[in-house]
Design a protein around this motif. Sequence first.
Motif, PDB file in Angstrom:
ATOM      1  N   ASP A  57       1.012  -1.325  -0.075  1.00 13.01           N
ATOM      2  CA  ASP A  57      -0.126   0.065   0.022  1.00 13.01           C
ATOM      3  C   ASP A  57       0.810   1.111   0.017  1.00 13.01           C
ATOM      4  O   ASP A  57       1.484   1.652   1.010  1.00 13.01           O
ATOM      5  CB  ASP A  57      -0.915  -0.158   1.264  1.00 13.01           C
ATOM      6  N   VAL A  58       0.959   1.869  -1.272  1.00 12.92           N
ATOM      7  CA  VAL A  58       2.169   3.140  -1.274  1.00 12.92           C
ATOM      8  C   VAL A  58       1.395   4.326  -1.400  1.00 12.92           C
ATOM      9  O   VAL A  58       0.360   4.494  -2.078  1.00 12.92           O
ATOM     10  CB  VAL A  58       2.851   2.804  -2.898  1.00 12.92           C
ATOM     11  N   GLN A  59       1.967   5.354  -0.672  1.00 11.89           N
ATOM     12  CA  GLN A  59       1.453   6.391  -0.451  1.00 11.89           C
ATOM     13  C   GLN A  59       2.334   7.524  -0.964  1.00 11.89           C
ATOM     14  O   GLN A  59       3.567   7.357  -0.468  1.00 11.89           O
ATOM     15  CB  GLN A  59       0.869   6.890   0.921  1.00 11.89           C
ATOM     16  N   LEU A  60       1.937   8.594  -1.762  1.00  9.68           N
ATOM     17  CA  LEU A  60       2.515   9.880  -2.024  1.00  9.68           C
ATOM     18  C   LEU A  60       2.032  10.927  -0.999  1.00  9.68           C
ATOM     19  O   LEU A  60       0.903  11.082  -0.918  1.00  9.68           O
ATOM     20  CB  LEU A  60       2.681  10.355  -3.437  1.00  9.68           C
ATOM     21  N   CYS A  61       3.000  11.600  -0.382  1.00  7.55           N
ATOM     22  CA  CYS A  61       2.451  12.665   0.568  1.00  7.55           C
ATOM     23  C   CYS A  61       2.030  13.996  -0.273  1.00  7.55           C
ATOM     24  O   CYS A  61       2.297  14.080  -1.360  1.00  7.55           O
ATOM     25  CB  CYS A  61       3.532  12.901   1.475  1.00  7.55           C
ATOM     26  N   ALA A  62       1.643  15.057   0.646  1.00  7.47           N
ATOM     27  CA  ALA A  62       1.304  16.429   0.015  1.00  7.47           C
ATOM     28  C   ALA A  62       2.827  16.853  -0.567  1.00  7.47           C
ATOM     29  O   ALA A  62       3.589  16.699   0.312  1.00  7.47           O
ATOM     30  CB  ALA A  62       0.605  16.940   0.856  1.00  7.47           C
ATOM     31  N   ASP A  63       2.739  17.717  -1.359  1.00  4.84           N
ATOM     32  CA  ASP A  63       3.934  18.398  -2.117  1.00  4.84           C
ATOM     33  C   ASP A  63       4.983  17.174  -2.094  1.00  4.84           C
ATOM     34  O   ASP A  63       6.492  17.498  -1.925  1.00  4.84           O
ATOM     35  CB  ASP A  63       4.461  19.388  -0.859  1.00  4.84           C
ATOM     36  N   SER A  64       4.738  16.089  -2.731  1.00  5.18           N
ATOM     37  CA  SER A  64       5.873  15.059  -2.762  1.00  5.18           C
ATOM     38  C   SER A  64       6.742  15.561  -3.962  1.00  5.18           C
ATOM     39  O   SER A  64       7.860  14.936  -4.325  1.00  5.18           O
ATOM     40  CB  SER A  64       5.050  13.942  -3.298  1.00  5.18           C
ATOM     41  N   HIS A  65       6.477  16.575  -4.758  1.00  5.29           N
ATOM     42  CA  HIS A  65       7.353  17.227  -5.694  1.00  5.29           C
ATOM     43  C   HIS A  65       8.715  17.651  -4.914  1.00  5.29           C
ATOM     44  O   HIS A  65       9.414  18.079  -5.734  1.00  5.29           O
ATOM     45  CB  HIS A  65       6.781  17.832  -6.748  1.00  5.29           C
ATOM     46  N   LEU A  66       8.343  18.382  -3.696  1.00  5.47           N
ATOM     47  CA  LEU A  66       9.489  19.250  -3.066  1.00  5.47           C
ATOM     48  C   LEU A  66      10.732  18.333  -2.497  1.00  5.47           C
ATOM     49  O   LEU A  66      10.111  17.212  -2.059  1.00  5.47           O
ATOM     50  CB  LEU A  66       8.778  19.895  -2.123  1.00  5.47           C
ATOM     51  N   CYS A  67      11.773  18.936  -2.521  1.00  9.30           N
ATOM     52  CA  CYS A  67      13.015  18.473  -1.877  1.00  9.30           C
ATOM     53  C   CYS A  67      12.999  18.413  -0.400  1.00  9.30           C
ATOM     54  O   CYS A  67      12.414  19.078   0.361  1.00  9.30           O
ATOM     55  CB  CYS A  67      14.138  19.261  -2.289  1.00  9.30           C
ATOM     56  N   CYS A  68      13.544  17.142   0.059  1.00 11.94           N
ATOM     57  CA  CYS A  68      13.497  17.074   1.401  1.00 11.94           C
ATOM     58  C   CYS A  68      14.754  17.858   2.157  1.00 11.94           C
ATOM     59  O   CYS A  68      14.617  17.794   3.435  1.00 11.94           O
ATOM     60  CB  CYS A  68      13.766  15.542   1.649  1.00 11.94           C
ATOM     61  N   GLY A  69      15.548  18.386   1.454  1.00 14.16           N
ATOM     62  CA  GLY A  69      16.531  19.265   1.882  1.00 14.16           C
ATOM     63  C   GLY A  69      17.944  18.611   1.850  1.00 14.16           C
ATOM     64  O   GLY A  69      19.033  19.214   2.266  1.00 14.16           O
ATOM     65  N   SER A  70      18.004  17.272   1.679  1.00 10.64           N
ATOM     66  CA  SER A  70      19.410  16.551   1.682  1.00 10.64           C
ATOM     67  C   SER A  70      20.255  17.135   0.667  1.00 10.64           C
ATOM     68  O   SER A  70      21.252  17.851   0.857  1.00 10.64           O
ATOM     69  CB  SER A  70      19.125  15.016   1.458  1.00 10.64           C
TER      70      SER A  70
END
Length: 410
Positions: free
Chosen positions: A332-345
């Motif tokens: 069960d795969v979920q994409l979060c809100a704003d999944s297109h944005l960078c995580c900062g790494s």
Amino acid sequence: MQTNLADFIKNTREGEEADAILRKCVHCGFCTATCPTYQLLGDELDGPRGRIYLMKQVLEGKPATQKTQTHLDRCLTCRNCESTCPSGVQYGRLVDIGRKIVEDQVPRPLSQRLMRNALKEALPRKWLFTPAMKAGQMVRPLLPKALRNKVPAKQNAGVWPTTQHARKMLLLDGCVQPAMAPNINAATARVLDAFGVQLLVAPKAGCCGAIRYHLNDHDGGLNDMRNNIDAWWPLVEAGAEAIVMTASGCGATVKDYGHLLAHDDKYAAKAKRISDLTRDLSEILPAFEEELQQKLNGKIGKRVAFHPPCTLQHGQQIRGKVEQLLRTAGVDVQLCADSHLCCGSAGTYSVLQPEMAYQLRDNKLANLQATKPDMIVSANIGCQTHLQSGTDMQVSHWIELIDSALAVGR
């Protein structure tokens, strides 16, 4: 956009490339809507359009300043703006060119020089980085939090398969991943072994070149690329059918070898061949999707939040493949809100720009955890380590999830 390049860059390879990129920009501003640093800071000069203006001024002969350098340094090079741009502006290539020119014009403070030199000299050299990481893991509980965030807990890689198969592919082992998360490549080898593919590692291959190149040491980065081509070439000639990337950041760079070394008469043709052979792991496994479904039907009963790295979705323009593979395996795969944005790494960004990197991490984790997952998976060692530093929830590479499920039936 009209341009009038200064004499120092006019009629050079970099100048002609930068000029062509600049002329594509129509000032529309769509890029600012998807730029993570613009969203945090609200400053036009901390968005792609503003940075393009800064680079244009420098390319046209206006002396760069420390302010120019600061705004370019704050760029994550996530290339989200490239996915958004209706005119096809290759911002990532432009910022590589622009940063190098600014670096040559603006002397950095000693502290910055020491930090950047340490990163570009230590990280790409496994013989330096691996023992340093092992030492850090031994005393990890005693480390200050900022350093502990960069030292993941020691991981057991398990057994590397030894079965010989007719089908053979190359694997980029990488520079930091084998020390930080050795199970990723071992899991990849085990999964592909289950589908009749043998993974080979060229002993003399090393860093993909991204670390040095993106720290403005272009010559050093290109030499890393040439080293890998030399290491891989005998195996390519022997019939290796692909070069598999388990870190999307490395994949984005290796896929660009053909372009970056196009000016090198000795390496241009080989570099193009290497780029043509390079595949992210998520581009390899769909060929085995039916077998994957048969082997894993109902074995993974987890709800997973997937963080697609910028180097996968924007750099390589690969979207949806990991999610489809995991769903095929029953996840069960979920994409979060704003999944297109960078995580900062963003490679070394989280070390050089920690305040913004941690803001972006915390925003990303809040969105990922809002999907109520059992665990978080990604496709790049930098993203995994950065996200794991902000949560007690398990953060893994997606191939590790498939490998652990296949292991049940071994």
